[in-house]
Write an enzyme that holds these catalytic residues in place. Sequence first.
Site, PDB file in Angstrom:
ATOM      1  N   HIS A   1      -8.936   6.980   2.903  1.00  0.00           N
ATOM      2  CA  HIS A   1      -8.339   8.234   2.452  1.00  0.00           C
ATOM      3  C   HIS A   1      -9.355   9.046   1.664  1.00  0.00           C
ATOM      4  O   HIS A   1     -10.391   8.540   1.236  1.00  0.00           O
ATOM      5  CB  HIS A   1      -7.117   7.974   1.557  1.00  0.00           C
ATOM      6  CG  HIS A   1      -7.456   7.460   0.197  1.00  0.00           C
ATOM      7  ND1 HIS A   1      -7.931   6.178  -0.035  1.00  0.00           N
ATOM      8  CD2 HIS A   1      -7.428   8.060  -1.025  1.00  0.00           C
ATOM      9  CE1 HIS A   1      -8.156   6.007  -1.315  1.00  0.00           C
ATOM     10  NE2 HIS A   1      -7.869   7.140  -1.952  1.00  0.00           N
TER      11      HIS A   1
ATOM     12  N   CYS B   1       0.831  -1.200   0.000  1.00  0.00           N
ATOM     13  CA  CYS B   1       0.000   0.000   0.000  1.00  0.00           C
ATOM     14  C   CYS B   1       0.869   1.255   0.000  1.00  0.00           C
ATOM     15  O   CYS B   1       1.763   1.397   0.841  1.00  0.00           O
ATOM     16  CB  CYS B   1      -0.914   0.007   1.227  1.00  0.00           C
ATOM     17  SG  CYS B   1      -1.890   1.524   1.381  1.00  0.00           S
TER      18      CYS B   1
ATOM     19  N   HIS C   1      -7.067   1.606   1.542  1.00  0.00           N
ATOM     20  CA  HIS C   1      -6.681   2.374   2.725  1.00  0.00           C
ATOM     21  C   HIS C   1      -7.610   3.589   2.877  1.00  0.00           C
ATOM     22  O   HIS C   1      -7.836   4.321   1.911  1.00  0.00           O
ATOM     23  CB  HIS C   1      -5.231   2.834   2.571  1.00  0.00           C
ATOM     24  CG  HIS C   1      -4.610   3.339   3.822  1.00  0.00           C
ATOM     25  ND1 HIS C   1      -3.489   2.759   4.392  1.00  0.00           N
ATOM     26  CD2 HIS C   1      -4.926   4.383   4.620  1.00  0.00           C
ATOM     27  CE1 HIS C   1      -3.153   3.426   5.483  1.00  0.00           C
ATOM     28  NE2 HIS C   1      -4.015   4.424   5.642  1.00  0.00           N
TER      29      HIS C   1
ATOM     30  N   CYS D   1       0.292   3.432   3.454  1.00  0.00           N
ATOM     31  CA  CYS D   1       0.602   2.904   4.778  1.00  0.00           C
ATOM     32  C   CYS D   1       1.941   3.510   5.225  1.00  0.00           C
ATOM     33  O   CYS D   1       2.728   3.979   4.395  1.00  0.00           O
ATOM     34  CB  CYS D   1       0.708   1.383   4.741  1.00  0.00           C
ATOM     35  SG  CYS D   1      -0.894   0.530   4.780  1.00  0.00           S
TER      36      CYS D   1
END
Length: 376
Positions: A189, A74, A187, A77
């Site tokens: 966001h 990712c 993720h 991350c």
Amino acid sequence: MTRITSTNLADGRELLYFDDAGTAPRSAASLVDCRELPGRGEPGELRFDALSGDWVAVAAHRQGRTHLPPADQCPICPTTAANPSEIPAPDYDVVVFENRFPSLGPALGGVPDSAPHGTAVPAYGRCEVVSFTPKHTGSFSELGETRARTVIEAWAQRTEALSALPGIKQVFPFENRGAEIGVTLHHPHGQIYAYPYVTPRAAVLGSAARKYYDDADGTDTLTASLLRAEREDGSRMVLEGEHFSAYVPFSARWPLEVHLVPHRRVPDLAALTGGERDELAHVYLDLLRRFDALYPTPTPYISAWHQAPLDSLLRPAGHLHLQLTSPRRAADKLKFLAGSEAAMGAFINDTTPESVAERLRAVAAVPAPALEGTRA
């Protein structure tokens, strides 16, 4: 107070850490990007559509952008030895950085209001990524209020900073949540776009708002008048606070649609007071959790912050508000934009705003497991 620390990534892009109030100062090592990255490319194009008068971004370089990578690859991350990511720190709270694959920018400049057929100009502007948490899974609704407040501070700071850049006409913070919406990273966001023109939707809303403002001799906004009407009616209200209220609009286009509006007339997030930002962290989380409580699985949505354009005619009539929408019309059904909506812009809603508001009032906001990081 939220602590803000600015640095630059290996290719020169700006990155800002927004650390929760009360956390320890950030280490110098977290500011250094040790990767070797190629230089930034030139911007794509903006092409003028003479039929509509709209600008259309042509960004073929985005075809190679990261698409739903596994957790150990990712790009947002925290950095590890195995995954040197876009964020150099081993841990963080909230981060904002320039998108490596922007639709607009990195160059800045102005574009004409209109142009003849065949006109293409550089895609000036700025595209930023806002990572809400260092954790790879989860969603905004699982943040605690402290972290949500930090995100709001980031939105406000970036709104003010981007609004001051040369050529920028509109700043738009938003979040696409869920594979059904088309996200390219799991993720949690969001993004912020700074456009060199007033977008088509904002222009339509702005024109209606300006007419109402002029008819009221500058004493009222259209958004404020609609909020008053909804609060007086009550049938479509979802929640009411000291500084913000939320309702399902009378003419909602989407199966799930809620507008969250500040009671005080402000043009953008940067203009909110500390007390207003505190309450916004609470009520925004409440709304997102109510969306998720409607069905057994998380609800896909688009969270769109409508801020007043940086246009001398439209800005005085602007009034900040959130439009939270979802194409989900049943537990196992989505609304797709087909002929009437996609081609004609004539929406047909499969739900009634009153019944949606009643359901959102009835569901209890799901308590959050606090998707915070562990930095002291």
